[in-house]
Design a protein around this motif. Structure first.
Motif, PDB file in Angstrom:
ATOM      1  N   LEU A   2       0.836  -1.218   0.000  1.00 42.11           N
ATOM      2  CA  LEU A   2       0.000   0.000   0.000  1.00 42.11           C
ATOM      3  C   LEU A   2       0.862   1.256   0.000  1.00 42.11           C
ATOM      4  N   GLU A   3       1.947   1.196   0.767  1.00 45.00           N
ATOM      5  CA  GLU A   3       2.855   2.339   0.846  1.00 45.00           C
ATOM      6  C   GLU A   3       3.432   2.644  -0.548  1.00 45.00           C
ATOM      7  N   ARG A   4       3.808   1.583  -1.253  1.00 45.90           N
ATOM      8  CA  ARG A   4       4.387   1.768  -2.603  1.00 45.90           C
ATOM      9  C   ARG A   4       3.309   2.222  -3.602  1.00 45.90           C
ATOM     10  N   VAL A   5       2.089   1.729  -3.411  1.00 51.35           N
ATOM     11  CA  VAL A   5       0.993   2.152  -4.299  1.00 51.35           C
ATOM     12  C   VAL A   5       0.753   3.655  -4.131  1.00 51.35           C
ATOM     13  N   ARG A   6       0.825   4.122  -2.885  1.00 52.61           N
ATOM     14  CA  ARG A   6       0.635   5.563  -2.619  1.00 52.61           C
ATOM     15  C   ARG A   6       1.721   6.400  -3.286  1.00 52.61           C
ATOM     16  N   GLN A   7       2.874   5.772  -3.481  1.00 54.07           N
ATOM     17  CA  GLN A   7       3.970   6.496  -4.175  1.00 54.07           C
ATOM     18  C   GLN A   7       3.899   6.266  -5.695  1.00 54.07           C
TER      19      GLN A   7
ATOM     20  N   LEU B 206      -8.159   5.874  -2.496  1.00 56.90           N
ATOM     21  CA  LEU B 206      -7.104   5.373  -1.602  1.00 56.90           C
ATOM     22  C   LEU B 206      -6.681   6.415  -0.565  1.00 56.90           C
ATOM     23  N   ALA B 207      -6.700   7.685  -0.943  1.00 55.88           N
ATOM     24  CA  ALA B 207      -6.300   8.752  -0.007  1.00 55.88           C
ATOM     25  C   ALA B 207      -7.272   8.851   1.171  1.00 55.88           C
ATOM     26  N   GLN B 208      -8.503   8.304   0.993  1.00 52.84           N
ATOM     27  CA  GLN B 208      -9.502   8.375   2.069  1.00 52.84           C
ATOM     28  C   GLN B 208      -9.337   7.240   3.082  1.00 52.84           C
ATOM     29  N   TYR B 209      -8.522   6.221   2.746  1.00 53.56           N
ATOM     30  CA  TYR B 209      -8.365   5.082   3.656  1.00 53.56           C
ATOM     31  C   TYR B 209      -7.505   5.498   4.846  1.00 53.56           C
TER      32      TYR B 209
ATOM     33  N   ASN C 207      -8.666   2.589   9.752  1.00 51.69           N
ATOM     34  CA  ASN C 207      -9.541   2.268  10.893  1.00 51.69           C
ATOM     35  C   ASN C 207     -10.036   0.826  10.844  1.00 51.69           C
ATOM     36  N   VAL C 208     -10.192   0.308   9.639  1.00 54.78           N
ATOM     37  CA  VAL C 208     -10.591  -1.101   9.460  1.00 54.78           C
ATOM     38  C   VAL C 208      -9.520  -1.760   8.601  1.00 54.78           C
ATOM     39  N   PRO C 209      -9.405  -3.110   8.680  1.00 52.21           N
ATOM     40  CA  PRO C 209      -8.417  -3.774   7.807  1.00 52.21           C
ATOM     41  C   PRO C 209      -8.687  -3.438   6.329  1.00 52.21           C
ATOM     42  N   PHE C 210      -7.620  -3.314   5.551  1.00 55.39           N
ATOM     43  CA  PHE C 210      -7.776  -2.890   4.154  1.00 55.39           C
ATOM     44  C   PHE C 210      -8.714  -3.796   3.353  1.00 55.39           C
TER      45      PHE C 210
ATOM     46  N   ARG D 241     -16.174  -3.435   1.343  1.00 55.58           N
ATOM     47  CA  ARG D 241     -17.300  -2.484   1.455  1.00 55.58           C
ATOM     48  C   ARG D 241     -17.498  -1.729   0.141  1.00 55.58           C
ATOM     49  N   ILE D 242     -16.394  -1.356  -0.512  1.00 51.19           N
ATOM     50  CA  ILE D 242     -16.510  -0.701  -1.822  1.00 51.19           C
ATOM     51  C   ILE D 242     -17.177  -1.666  -2.807  1.00 51.19           C
ATOM     52  N   ALA D 243     -16.745  -2.936  -2.755  1.00 54.64           N
ATOM     53  CA  ALA D 243     -17.304  -3.943  -3.669  1.00 54.64           C
ATOM     54  C   ALA D 243     -18.801  -4.124  -3.424  1.00 54.64           C
TER      55      ALA D 243
END
Lengths: 98, 195
Positions: free
Chosen positions: B12-17, B63-66, B69-72, B78-80
């Motif tokens: 996730l960290e790399r995806v954000r980059q 993704l910026a809104q995650y 608070n809950v597991p990814f 929930r999106i699905a």
């Protein structure tokens, strides 16, 4: 357990036995396609949901404002007119006094 | 999930980059989770791959809104779920369910379940699954989802609550309402069959 519960349980238990033989892994090229599309889309910022609600909030507030003016317009006009009569009477009274 | 050793946090960290390789790995890692939800709630006339793609696109754009608070995976599920429900709502009209809409085998299975005159066999499983999905099509999207997860996927109320983001009381209320609607459908089918 009523008759329907028994029937439904029987049907769903049978349906579960069908299983699912379809592949669970992503089809070839799916991830590449999704990532390419995602790259061309703008990111939603963390406060995007608040923007969504703020716009709707503004619209609701504007609607309330219009309704408030509409409902009170007659009262406003009447009170202005009655004020004019009051002041006219007061002038008459003053003139009479003099 | 397919791979338990997958480093989700690092990915996730790399995806954000904006790392494209990590993004592809994330999609491949989450695909089984997403496709299971899509296949469970697939609206009629919608291709499963198109719906899965929509879900992943939403995941990337939000993704910026995650906030963590809950597991990814729960956040993605929930999106699905909401994407599938939106698609089902967009279809609006549910066709009326009639005995004549069933194939001969489906009608046989339903008859066996309703009348108890003959035993159902494992060979009837495919027809039973089709039949259950046709019955679930008659429910509201949210109610359908609860019954699907509860009675077909055999999830607990707590698991459904985590997957959908609805509180446990709401899940129970929706399950109760959906079962009542299904019961009414069964009664209507029985009366139509008799007439």
């Amino acid at each position: 357990m009523n008759q329907f519960d028994q029937q439904w349980r029987k049907l769903t238990a049978l349906a579960r036995q069908a299983g699912d033989t379809r592949a669970m892994s992503a089809p070839h090229g799916f991830a590449t396609r999704v990532v390419a599309r995602a790259g061309s889309r703008p990111q939603e910022l963390a406060w995007a949901p608040f923007e969504y609600f703020a716009l709707r909030g503004l619209m609701v507030a504007a609607a309330f404002g219009v309704m408030a003016v509409a409902f009170n317009f007659t009262n406003f006009v009447t009170s202005t007119q009655s004020d004019a009569y009051v002041s006219a009477d007061t002038v008459d009274e003053l003139l009479e006094l003099s | 999930m397919a791979d338990e050793s997958f480093d989700l946090v690092g990915c996730l960290e790399r995806v954000r980059q904006r790392d494209q390789v990590a993004s592809r790995q994330l999609v491949e890692h989450l695909y089984p989770l997403v496709i299971r939800i899509v296949r469970s709630h697939l609206p009629r006339r919608v291709a499963e791959e198109d719906l899965a793609q929509d879900i992943f696109l939403k995941m990337f754009t939000r993704l910026a809104q995650y906030q963590g608070n809950v597991p990814f995976p729960h956040w993605v599920s929930r999106i699905a779920v909401t994407t599938c429900i939106d698609q089902l709502r967009a279809q609006k009209r549910r066709p009326e369910f009639r005995w004549a809409d069933l194939s001969e085998n489906e009608a046989d299975v339903l008859d066996a379940v309703l009348t108890d005159e003959r035993d159902v066999t494992p060979g009837d499983a495919l027809e039973a699954r089709e039949l259950v999905h046709k019955l679930l099509d008659q429910l509201k999207p949210n109610d359908r989802l609860v019954i699907q997860l509860l009675d077909l996927d055999q999830k607990t109320i707590a698991e459904i609550s985590a997957e959908t983001g609805w509180n446990q009381t709401l899940v129970k209320v929706r399950a109760f309402r959906a079962r009542r609607k299904l019961q009414k459908l069964f009664q209507e089918l029985q009366s139509k069959e008799k007439s």
